[in-house]
Design an enzyme around this catalytic site. Sequence first.
Site, PDB file in Angstrom:
ATOM      1  N   TYR A   1     -88.977  45.048 -70.855  1.00 21.85           N
ATOM      2  CA  TYR A   1     -89.042  46.092 -71.568  1.00 21.85           C
ATOM      3  C   TYR A   1     -90.720  46.492 -71.400  1.00 21.85           C
ATOM      4  O   TYR A   1     -91.230  45.224 -72.081  1.00 21.85           O
ATOM      5  CB  TYR A   1     -88.539  45.755 -73.047  1.00 21.85           C
ATOM      6  CG  TYR A   1     -86.878  45.893 -72.867  1.00 21.85           C
ATOM      7  CD1 TYR A   1     -86.165  46.631 -73.105  1.00 21.85           C
ATOM      8  CD2 TYR A   1     -86.377  44.370 -72.730  1.00 21.85           C
ATOM      9  CE1 TYR A   1     -84.681  46.577 -73.075  1.00 21.85           C
ATOM     10  CE2 TYR A   1     -84.911  44.228 -72.528  1.00 21.85           C
ATOM     11  CZ  TYR A   1     -84.257  45.411 -72.885  1.00 21.85           C
ATOM     12  OH  TYR A   1     -82.729  45.135 -72.892  1.00 21.85           O
TER      13      TYR A   1
ATOM     14  N   HIS B   1     -85.136  51.347 -73.332  1.00 20.03           N
ATOM     15  CA  HIS B   1     -84.756  50.860 -72.311  1.00 20.03           C
ATOM     16  C   HIS B   1     -85.307  50.097 -71.462  1.00 20.03           C
ATOM     17  O   HIS B   1     -86.609  50.412 -71.250  1.00 20.03           O
ATOM     18  CB  HIS B   1     -84.195  52.404 -71.319  1.00 20.03           C
ATOM     19  CG  HIS B   1     -83.502  51.885 -69.988  1.00 20.03           C
ATOM     20  ND1 HIS B   1     -82.065  51.403 -69.962  1.00 20.03           N
ATOM     21  CD2 HIS B   1     -83.803  51.727 -68.802  1.00 20.03           C
ATOM     22  CE1 HIS B   1     -81.753  51.232 -68.852  1.00 20.03           C
ATOM     23  NE2 HIS B   1     -82.823  51.472 -68.131  1.00 20.03           N
TER      24      HIS B   1
ATOM     25  N   LYS C   1     -83.699  50.872 -62.962  1.00 19.00           N
ATOM     26  CA  LYS C   1     -84.773  50.094 -63.022  1.00 19.00           C
ATOM     27  C   LYS C   1     -85.689  49.908 -61.778  1.00 19.00           C
ATOM     28  O   LYS C   1     -85.019  49.861 -60.817  1.00 19.00           O
ATOM     29  CB  LYS C   1     -84.317  48.757 -63.670  1.00 19.00           C
ATOM     30  CG  LYS C   1     -83.562  48.710 -64.851  1.00 19.00           C
ATOM     31  CD  LYS C   1     -83.185  47.536 -65.403  1.00 19.00           C
ATOM     32  CE  LYS C   1     -81.976  47.392 -66.404  1.00 19.00           C
ATOM     33  NZ  LYS C   1     -82.212  48.266 -67.411  1.00 19.00           N
TER      34      LYS C   1
END
Length: 336
Positions: free
Chosen positions: A277, A283, A314
Site C-alpha cells: 500500500y 487499495h 495491481k
Amino acid sequence: MKAEFDGTQVIAPSEALSLYEQSGYGRPDKSGTLRLDPKEALYLMARGKIEIPGLSFDELLAECAKTPGFLRNFVVYRDIRERGYVVTTGPQDFRVFPRGLRPGKGQSRYLMRVLSERDMVDLAAVISDATASANMRKQFVLAVLDDEHELTYYEIKIGTPKAAERSKIPVEIRAKIAGIPSYVIEEGNGITETLKNLWLGTMLDGVRLFLSPLETAWLLETGCLETEPSMTADDYISLAASADGEFMDKLTLYRYLKDLGFFPRSGYKYGHHFRVYTQSGKHSEMLAHAVPFGTLMSMSTISRSVRLAHSVRKKMLFASISGTEITEVEFARMKM
C-alpha cells in the site's frame, strides 16, 4: 522476383530495393542488391513477393529451423509485421519501429527479446537488457511464445517507485516474544490503535496486537521497540532467519519498502512476499517478491504472477536483491 540463398542470407536483385524503401525489408549493399534475413525472406515468400528457384518455403524453413530459436523468432517476426510494424534484427532479437516509420525514416520504439514459455529467466539479464534499452530511449519488451505458438508481450520497466511521506513511528513500544512473533498489549495509551493505523500488526483479541517477525525485526532496528525477554535486532533477526530460509531477502525488501514510506503487508494469499500500500487505508497497488541475484525464474511462474496481479488491479514487481542493493523490475502485459 527471384532471389538466392547463400546459406546465411537471401540476396535479392536491385528491383527488390523497393521493398526496403517502402516497407523497411532487408539491407541494401554496395552492389545494389538487397540482403534479407531468412525471417524476412520467409515472410516475403509466404506473401508471394519473392521466390528462390529450387528452394520452397518449407525447404528454407526446415534449413533455417536447424538454428535453435529460429522458428519462434520467425513466428514473432510474422506477428509484428502483420500488426503493421516494421521490424528489424538486433540489438536484442528485434527492433520495432512505430507504425509508418522504418530504418532511415525514424527511430525504433521497442527493443524486443523472444522467449519460450519453457525458458528460465535470469532477472539480472532482464535488468541488463531493460537498462540498455532505457539508455537508448527505447522500451524493452519480452515476446513469449507458448507451445501452441500463441504470443504474449510483456513491457518491462526498471526504476524506483515514487516515495511517499514516511509515517512517524512511536517510540518505547514494548512487546513480548511469543516463539518468534511478538505481541503488544494495550495499556490504555492507545498504542495498539496507533500501530494499526500505521498498518503494523494484527489484533489477536481486544488488547493484544501481534507483530510479524518482519515487523518485529524492523521495529527493533529503528530503535522503537523493546522486547521481553530483551533481544537486540541482530539476535532477533538470527532467530527469525533460523525458521525462514527467505527471511533475510524478505527483510531487505521490507526495509526498502518502508524507507519509501510504503505499507508492506503479507502477500501470501497472492503467492508473493508482499502486497504493498502506498497510502494507508487505500487499495494495495502492488505485489512485490524478493528474488536473490542470480536466481532463475521460470517464464510460466512470471506469467502466472502477472496475470494474477492484473486480475486484482495491481502491479507485479520483482525485486532483484544483491547484498543490500535492490533493483525493482515491473512486468506488465501489453498489446502491440
